[in-house]
Design a protein around this motif. Structure first.
Motif, PDB file in Angstrom:
ATOM      1  N   MET A   1       7.942   0.498  -3.030  1.00 34.31           N
ATOM      2  CA  MET A   1       9.105   0.560  -2.143  1.00 34.31           C
ATOM      3  C   MET A   1       8.970   1.698  -1.137  1.00 34.31           C
ATOM      4  O   MET A   1       9.346   1.553   0.023  1.00 34.31           O
ATOM      5  CB  MET A   1      10.389   0.681  -2.953  1.00 34.31           C
ATOM      6  N   ALA A   2       8.425   2.817  -1.565  1.00 31.35           N
ATOM      7  CA  ALA A   2       8.229   3.941  -0.649  1.00 31.35           C
ATOM      8  C   ALA A   2       7.243   3.579   0.460  1.00 31.35           C
ATOM      9  O   ALA A   2       7.484   3.867   1.637  1.00 31.35           O
ATOM     10  CB  ALA A   2       7.744   5.171  -1.413  1.00 31.35           C
ATOM     11  N   ILE A   3       6.146   2.926   0.098  1.00 30.83           N
ATOM     12  CA  ILE A   3       5.152   2.522   1.092  1.00 30.83           C
ATOM     13  C   ILE A   3       5.750   1.509   2.060  1.00 30.83           C
ATOM     14  O   ILE A   3       5.617   1.628   3.282  1.00 30.83           O
ATOM     15  CB  ILE A   3       3.890   1.942   0.403  1.00 30.83           C
ATOM     16  N   VAL A   4       6.407   0.480   1.529  1.00 28.10           N
ATOM     17  CA  VAL A   4       6.988  -0.554   2.387  1.00 28.10           C
ATOM     18  C   VAL A   4       8.052   0.041   3.297  1.00 28.10           C
ATOM     19  O   VAL A   4       8.052  -0.211   4.511  1.00 28.10           O
ATOM     20  CB  VAL A   4       7.565  -1.709   1.526  1.00 28.10           C
ATOM     21  N   HIS A   5       8.951   0.825   2.736  1.00 28.02           N
ATOM     22  CA  HIS A   5      10.030   1.421   3.535  1.00 28.02           C
ATOM     23  C   HIS A   5       9.454   2.310   4.637  1.00 28.02           C
ATOM     24  O   HIS A   5       9.857   2.215   5.802  1.00 28.02           O
ATOM     25  CB  HIS A   5      10.965   2.214   2.629  1.00 28.02           C
TER      26      HIS A   5
END
Length: 135
Positions: free
Chosen positions: A110-114
């Motif tokens: 989620m951190a990478i995508v966000h």
């Protein structure tokens, strides 16, 4: 540009300006975003939510989502918009639905995508979250 790092999207064309960045992003995408411990479909669902998909705005009341999906989206909400939502109740819910390694992988995903979605928007690129997770 060296073989294996040719850009396939507008976002990749930006990353390809530094071939090691494109290569590392593709490795992360292949090893974490598209595979791993947590099912890729759940990661794509979280990516859609992080991209502001209106169909997921009221995820807590959705009868189409199961508890594992709603728990993951609750964490996505805390990661992206309100870290105070990561209270004891959310952590209990997450631990009922995921083990520790899955939580690490899902949180990192989620951190990478966000981060990717926001970074690309600052460049005027409006990627579909599926493109962020697609090969």
């Amino acid at each position: 540009m060296s073989r294996g790092v040719e850009p396939v999207s507008e976002a990749d064309a930006v990353r390809a300006r530094v071939p090691d960045v494109l290569r590392m992003y593709r490795e992360t995408r292949a090893n974490v975003l598209e595979s791993g411990l947590v099912e890729p479909g759940l990661k794509r669902l979280c990516a859609r939510y992080l991209n502001g998909d209106p169909e997921l705005a009221d995820f807590e009341r959705s009868e189409e989502l199961d508890e594992r999906q709603r728990a993951a989206l609750g964490w996505a909400e805390a990661i992206a918009w309100d870290p105070t939502l990561a209270d004891d109740a959310l952590w209990e819910r997450l631990h009922r639905n995921f083990n520790e390694p899955e939580l690490v992988e899902l949180g990192y995903c989620m951190a990478i995508v966000h981060g990717q979605l926001h970074w690309l928007r600052t460049l005027g690129i409006r990627p579909d979250p599926e493109q962020v997770l697609a090969p």
